[in-house]
Scaffold this active site. Structure first.
Site, PDB file in Angstrom:
ATOM      1  N   ASP A   1       0.865  -1.180   0.000  1.00 31.56           N
ATOM      2  CA  ASP A   1       0.000   0.000   0.000  1.00 31.56           C
ATOM      3  C   ASP A   1       0.897   1.224   0.000  1.00 31.56           C
ATOM      4  O   ASP A   1       1.015   1.938   1.000  1.00 31.56           O
ATOM      5  CB  ASP A   1      -0.930  -0.019   1.210  1.00 31.56           C
TER       6      ASP A   1
ATOM      7  N   GLY B   1      -4.051   8.340  14.239  1.00 28.72           N
ATOM      8  CA  GLY B   1      -5.285   7.799  14.779  1.00 28.72           C
ATOM      9  C   GLY B   1      -5.027   6.767  15.864  1.00 28.72           C
ATOM     10  O   GLY B   1      -3.931   6.217  15.978  1.00 28.72           O
ATOM     11  N   GLY B   2      -6.074   6.484  16.667  1.00 30.83           N
ATOM     12  CA  GLY B   2      -5.994   5.453  17.691  1.00 30.83           C
ATOM     13  C   GLY B   2      -6.720   4.202  17.228  1.00 30.83           C
ATOM     14  O   GLY B   2      -6.133   3.261  16.718  1.00 30.83           O
ATOM     15  N   SER B   3      -8.034   4.181  17.380  1.00 28.03           N
ATOM     16  CA  SER B   3      -8.893   3.115  16.873  1.00 28.03           C
ATOM     17  C   SER B   3     -10.281   3.710  16.716  1.00 28.03           C
ATOM     18  O   SER B   3     -10.504   4.879  17.031  1.00 28.03           O
ATOM     19  CB  SER B   3      -8.929   1.915  17.820  1.00 28.03           C
TER      20      SER B   3
ATOM     21  N   HIS C   1       2.532   5.718  13.692  1.00 24.23           N
ATOM     22  CA  HIS C   1       1.505   6.063  12.703  1.00 24.23           C
ATOM     23  C   HIS C   1       0.114   5.732  13.219  1.00 24.23           C
ATOM     24  O   HIS C   1      -0.886   6.048  12.579  1.00 24.23           O
ATOM     25  CB  HIS C   1       1.766   5.341  11.381  1.00 24.23           C
ATOM     26  N   GLY C   2       0.036   5.086  14.391  1.00 25.85           N
ATOM     27  CA  GLY C   2      -1.234   4.727  14.994  1.00 25.85           C
ATOM     28  C   GLY C   2      -0.975   4.101  16.343  1.00 25.85           C
ATOM     29  O   GLY C   2       0.111   4.261  16.918  1.00 25.85           O
TER      30      GLY C   2
ATOM     31  N   HIS D   1       2.804   7.370   5.651  1.00 27.10           N
ATOM     32  CA  HIS D   1       3.559   6.564   6.616  1.00 27.10           C
ATOM     33  C   HIS D   1       4.010   5.226   6.023  1.00 27.10           C
ATOM     34  O   HIS D   1       4.529   4.384   6.754  1.00 27.10           O
ATOM     35  CB  HIS D   1       2.784   6.360   7.930  1.00 27.10           C
ATOM     36  N   ASN D   2       3.820   5.019   4.732  1.00 26.89           N
ATOM     37  CA  ASN D   2       4.408   3.876   3.998  1.00 26.89           C
ATOM     38  C   ASN D   2       5.116   4.450   2.783  1.00 26.89           C
ATOM     39  O   ASN D   2       4.530   4.516   1.701  1.00 26.89           O
ATOM     40  CB  ASN D   2       3.322   2.895   3.512  1.00 26.89           C
TER      41      ASN D   2
END
Length: 406
Positions: free
Chosen positions: A63, A279-281, A312-313, A247-248
């Site tokens: 991705d 982000g978290g979830s 990134h999360g 982030h990729n």
């Protein structure tokens, strides 16, 4: 932060993830692992690796240019509170999740100048080039499956933000798959072995990959910004600030006076003053961060050790299979129950006051670490500018098919 065989590691990780990190580091000049890291494909998610004149196809990942974008609007919670359910429905019907463009939006930028960029010539074969360009055109502005989302947040001052997370869709996947095969002297479109595929940027193959990786990066930026701005339009607001990051991806950077190709897989660039949305979830807060400015010497040393990178999360602690269990597709019989139940997920969201559209048990808050703990493990290398409380989360449904995944 601690060192594992000389490699900077933030947070706690299992032996499998650390072993994968060591393997990558054995071929890199420098490496590091962020606190949200977990076992991945060839390279751990949350991993950072620096090479000299080389780029890792598996490191950047399939991705390509997955990332986050967040827009601060001129709206407040008071402006939209009475309409949250209706807004959630409008987002779900206007933005494509999983199935491609089956929504009511017909203004995606499918004629964007990037489709005429000379970079497309780097795809081998006229027919392959035409097919990939048309697939990319057809899916621009679609979000996809898995942990990709569109969220509406309120910050600490009750200001409304829109956040999105997704990447370059089938374009990036096809580029990564193609160069994985080409690196093994196999034809474009064939399936190669699972290898890191380090490409020399001075070679024709490396130059072609770098060109197309950056094209996928531009494509992802255009898609995320269109989706985020479409949601701002649905809300009836105006854009005041945009925070946007991959982030990729891989970047040409200088660290310690030396030039490197820095590959971040599920890790965010965090140079001093550089902002990012993390982000978290679906049931946890997110944050707007920046790399710490004017850091104390010990913190600056940590930033340098991390190659000016951050999380990134929140990072997964449970695989999708563990969350969902195993079901016989023919009979529907549960062969092994999952570790997350629908009731548990709904209870969490109700307590948090989150309106969810779509989303499966494999994306429940239970399968992720808690973001504050992950941030704490990164130390003072980053500073939180805003804390974002989720109001609406829209994702692909649990059983939706994604024709643009491959």
């Amino acid at each position: 932060m601690r060192f594992e065989d000389g490699i900077p590691v933030f947070g706690q990780h299992d032996a499998q993830t650390l072993g994968q990190l060591r393997d990558v580091a054995s071929r890199a000049e420098r490496a590091a692992l962020m606190a949200d890291g977990h076992f991945g494909y060839i390279m751990p998610v949350g991993g950072v690796a620096a090479y000299r004149d080389k780029v890792s196809v598996a490191g950047v990942g399939f991705d390509i240019a997955c990332g986050n974008a967040a827009i601060r609007t001129d709206l407040t919670l008071e402006d939209i509170q009475p309409h949250l359910e209706a807004i959630a429905e409008e987002i779900a019907s206007s933005i494509s999740f999983g199935l491609g463009r089956t929504n009511r939006a017909d203004d995606a930028p499918v004629d964007h100048p990037l489709f005429e960029d000379a970079a497309w010539e780097a795809i081998p074969g006229k027919a392959e080039r035409k097919a990939l360009r048309e697939k990319a055109r057809a899916q621009l502005g679609t979000v996809g499956l898995g942990n990709h989302y569109v969220d509406v947040f309120a910050d600490e001052a009750e200001r409304i933000w829109v956040g999105v997370h997704f990447g370059s869709r089938g374009l990036g996947h096809t580029i990564a798959s193609g160069f994985m095969a080409l690196s093994q002297n196999r034809p474009w479109g064939s399936r190669g072995a699972e290898v890191e595929a380090l490409l020399d940027l001075n070679s024709e193959l490396g130059k072609a990959y770098w060109t197309l990786m950056n094209l996928a990066g531009r494509y992802a930026y255009v898609g995320r910004e269109w989706v985020a701005r479409k949601v701002v339009q649905i809300l009836g607001g105006r854009e005041l600030e945009l925070v946007h990051n991959h982030h990729n991806f891989a970047w040409k950077e200088t660290h310690g006076g030396e030039e490197y190709i820095v590959v971040r897989k599920g890790a965010t660039p965090a140079f001093p003053g550089q902002k990012s949305f993390v982000g978290g979830s679906m049931g946890d807060d997110a944050v707007i961060l920046q790399g710490t400015v004017n850091a104390a010497p010990e913190t600056r040393a940590l930033q340098e050790a991390a190659l000016f990178s951050t999380i990134h999360g929140a990072g997964r602690v449970m695989s999708r299979r563990q969350a969902l269990g195993k079901i016989d597709r023919k009979t529907g019989k549960v062969l092994r129950p999952g570790q997350v139940t629908e009731g548990a997920m709904r209870k969490w969201l109700k307590q948090k006051g989150v309106i969810l559209r779509g989303g499966g048990l494999d994306e429940s808050p239970h399968v992720y670490r808690r973001l504050p703990e992950v941030l704490e493990a990164q130390g003072q290398t980053v500073e939180v500018l805003h804390t974002l409380r989720p109001l609406i989360v829209v994702m692909a449904g649990a059983n939706e098919f994604d024709p643009y995944k491959d």
